[in-house]
Design a protein around this motif. Structure first.
Motif, short mmCIF file in Angstrom:
data_model
loop_
_atom_site.label_atom_id
_atom_site.label_comp_id
_atom_site.label_asym_id
_atom_site.label_seq_id
_atom_site.Cartn_x
_atom_site.Cartn_y
_atom_site.Cartn_z
N ILE A 1 0.60 -1.28 0.22
CA ILE A 1 -0.09 0.09 -0.03
C ILE A 1 0.98 1.18 0.01
O ILE A 1 1.80 1.45 0.65
CB ILE A 1 -0.89 -0.14 1.32
CG1 ILE A 1 -0.28 0.08 2.48
CG2 ILE A 1 -1.92 -0.96 0.96
CD1 ILE A 1 -1.13 0.25 3.90
N GLY A 2 0.49 2.35 -0.68
CA GLY A 2 1.06 3.42 -0.64
C GLY A 2 2.38 3.50 -1.46
O GLY A 2 2.91 4.67 -1.55
N CYS A 3 2.61 2.58 -2.09
CA CYS A 3 3.90 2.39 -2.79
C CYS A 3 3.92 2.48 -4.36
O CYS A 3 4.82 2.51 -5.06
CB CYS A 3 4.80 1.37 -2.38
SG CYS A 3 5.19 1.46 -0.70
N GLY A 4 2.39 2.45 -5.06
CA GLY A 4 2.52 2.46 -6.40
C GLY A 4 2.20 4.00 -6.96
O GLY A 4 3.32 4.72 -6.61
N LEU A 5 1.28 4.31 -7.22
CA LEU A 5 1.00 5.63 -7.92
C LEU A 5 0.91 6.59 -6.95
O LEU A 5 1.45 7.74 -7.07
CB LEU A 5 -0.43 5.66 -8.57
CG LEU A 5 -0.42 4.76 -9.80
CD1 LEU A 5 -2.06 4.50 -10.25
CD2 LEU A 5 0.53 5.00 -10.93
N ALA A 6 0.87 6.25 -5.61
CA ALA A 6 0.87 7.35 -4.42
C ALA A 6 2.30 7.81 -4.14
O ALA A 6 2.51 8.75 -3.58
CB ALA A 6 0.50 6.61 -3.22
N GLY A 7 3.41 6.91 -4.59
CA GLY A 7 4.85 7.47 -4.81
C GLY A 7 5.42 7.26 -3.12
O GLY A 7 6.72 7.70 -3.04
N GLY A 8 4.89 6.51 -2.40
CA GLY A 8 5.47 5.99 -1.16
C GLY A 8 6.63 4.87 -1.30
O GLY A 8 6.78 4.38 -2.30
N THR A 9 7.55 4.70 -0.11
CA THR A 9 8.60 3.79 -0.12
C THR A 9 8.02 2.83 1.02
O THR A 9 7.51 3.05 1.82
CB THR A 9 9.79 4.54 0.33
OG1 THR A 9 9.60 5.23 1.54
CG2 THR A 9 10.09 5.64 -1.15
N TRP A 10 8.08 1.59 0.59
CA TRP A 10 8.02 0.68 1.69
C TRP A 10 8.69 0.69 2.74
O TRP A 10 8.16 0.18 3.83
CB TRP A 10 8.14 -0.86 0.83
CG TRP A 10 7.65 -2.04 1.64
CD1 TRP A 10 8.23 -2.99 2.27
CD2 TRP A 10 6.29 -2.15 1.89
NE1 TRP A 10 7.54 -3.91 2.79
CE2 TRP A 10 6.08 -3.31 2.76
CE3 TRP A 10 5.07 -1.49 1.78
CZ2 TRP A 10 4.94 -3.82 3.33
CZ3 TRP A 10 3.95 -1.87 2.19
CH2 TRP A 10 3.84 -3.16 2.97
N SER A 11 9.90 1.21 2.99
CA SER A 11 10.63 1.23 3.90
C SER A 11 9.90 2.50 5.16
O SER A 11 10.33 1.93 6.32
CB SER A 11 12.21 1.84 3.74
OG SER A 11 12.14 3.11 3.15
N ARG A 12 9.14 3.18 4.53
CA ARG A 12 8.54 3.80 5.54
C ARG A 12 7.19 3.34 5.77
O ARG A 12 6.33 3.54 6.92
CB ARG A 12 8.17 5.24 4.94
CG ARG A 12 9.47 6.23 4.42
CD ARG A 12 9.75 7.27 5.28
NE ARG A 12 8.74 8.06 5.92
CZ ARG A 12 8.32 9.38 5.61
NH1 ARG A 12 8.95 9.79 4.53
NH2 ARG A 12 7.56 9.92 6.29
N ILE A 13 6.42 2.42 5.01
CA ILE A 13 5.17 1.98 5.19
C ILE A 13 5.11 0.69 6.12
O ILE A 13 4.32 0.45 7.26
CB ILE A 13 4.33 1.59 3.82
CG1 ILE A 13 4.30 2.81 2.84
CG2 ILE A 13 3.13 0.85 3.99
CD1 ILE A 13 3.29 3.81 3.17
N GLU A 14 6.09 0.02 6.02
CA GLU A 14 6.23 -1.27 6.71
C GLU A 14 6.32 -1.03 8.03
O GLU A 14 5.68 -1.98 8.82
CB GLU A 14 7.48 -2.19 6.06
CG GLU A 14 7.47 -3.61 6.76
CD GLU A 14 8.69 -4.36 6.35
OE1 GLU A 14 8.79 -5.42 5.99
OE2 GLU A 14 9.76 -3.66 6.22
N PRO A 15 6.97 -0.22 8.79
CA PRO A 15 7.09 0.20 10.10
C PRO A 15 5.75 0.36 10.56
O PRO A 15 5.10 0.19 11.88
CB PRO A 15 8.11 0.95 10.46
CG PRO A 15 9.05 1.14 9.34
CD PRO A 15 8.08 0.78 8.06
N LEU A 16 4.96 1.12 9.92
CA LEU A 16 3.72 1.54 10.21
C LEU A 16 2.57 0.17 10.47
O LEU A 16 1.89 0.07 11.29
CB LEU A 16 2.89 2.75 9.27
CG LEU A 16 3.82 3.84 8.95
CD1 LEU A 16 3.07 4.98 7.97
CD2 LEU A 16 3.97 4.58 10.19
N ILE A 17 2.83 -0.54 9.60
CA ILE A 17 1.87 -1.84 9.46
C ILE A 17 2.37 -2.82 10.70
O ILE A 17 1.43 -3.38 11.41
CB ILE A 17 2.08 -2.66 8.19
CG1 ILE A 17 1.44 -1.68 6.97
CG2 ILE A 17 1.50 -4.06 8.20
CD1 ILE A 17 1.89 -2.15 5.68
N THR A 18 3.71 -2.74 10.82
CA THR A 18 4.19 -3.45 12.07
C THR A 18 3.66 -2.98 13.26
O THR A 18 3.20 -3.72 14.27
CB THR A 18 5.64 -3.54 12.06
OG1 THR A 18 6.15 -4.34 10.80
CG2 THR A 18 6.32 -4.31 13.36
#
Length: 160
Positions: free
Chosen positions: A123-140
């Motif tokens: 999530i947030g890493c496709g067209l939204a332009g986010g990076t997984w290194s910032r999203i993954e810790p939020l999910i965790t």
């Protein structure tokens, strides 16, 4: 604490038994975009999102909000408002990490009440332009640490 499990496949076809929630990120302008392709499988999440946006003066639509839409007896879709607009501009890429964090926290309460697992693309890493290194810790932090089983789906050509 649970962990995030990474699998190859399609997040719209969760590969576990029980109640499931498919989570994805939506924008805050009411445009159902070209990203994660839920509409090919179910029309309900898009219709609910558009109605939610239309009535935004009278509901909670906005960054950080979550809308759960039931699409099958044991399957829900979570429309999470986690991006500002749809284009990169002077304020950067559309993804809003703080909104995704808020949405995930709200989602956790709903998922626990349902006794569900959570399934999502990155999530947030496709067209939204986010990076997984910032999203993954939020999910965790918001989901896995609360004991929620999370599966992140990568297409066969992708990978962790």
């Amino acid at each position: 604490m649970s962990e995030i499990t990474y699998v190859r496949g399609d997040a719209t076809v969760p590969s576990v038994k029980g109640v499931k929630v498919i989570a994805h990120v939506c924008n805050d302008i009411g445009g159902w975009g070209r990203g994660f392709a839920l509409s090919r499988r179910w029309p309900e999440p898009e219709a609910a999102y558009r109605a939610w946006h239309r009535d935004r003066a009278h509901d909670d639509f906005g960054l950080g909000a979550v809308q759960l839409v039931r699409v099958e007896p044991c399957l829900w879709v979570a429309n999470m408002i986690g991006q500002r607009g749809i284009r990169t501009g002077s304020k950067g890429v559309p993804v809003r990490y703080e909104a995704i964090d808020t949405a995930l926290a709200r989602l956790a309460d709903e998922v626990i009440a349902l006794g569900a697992s959570v399934h999502m693309p990155r999530i947030g890493c496709g067209l939204a332009g986010g990076t997984w290194s910032r999203i993954e810790p939020l999910i965790t932090e918001r989901l896995a640490k609360r004991g929620i089983r999370v599966r992140v789906y990568d297409h066969a050509e992708g990978g962790r």
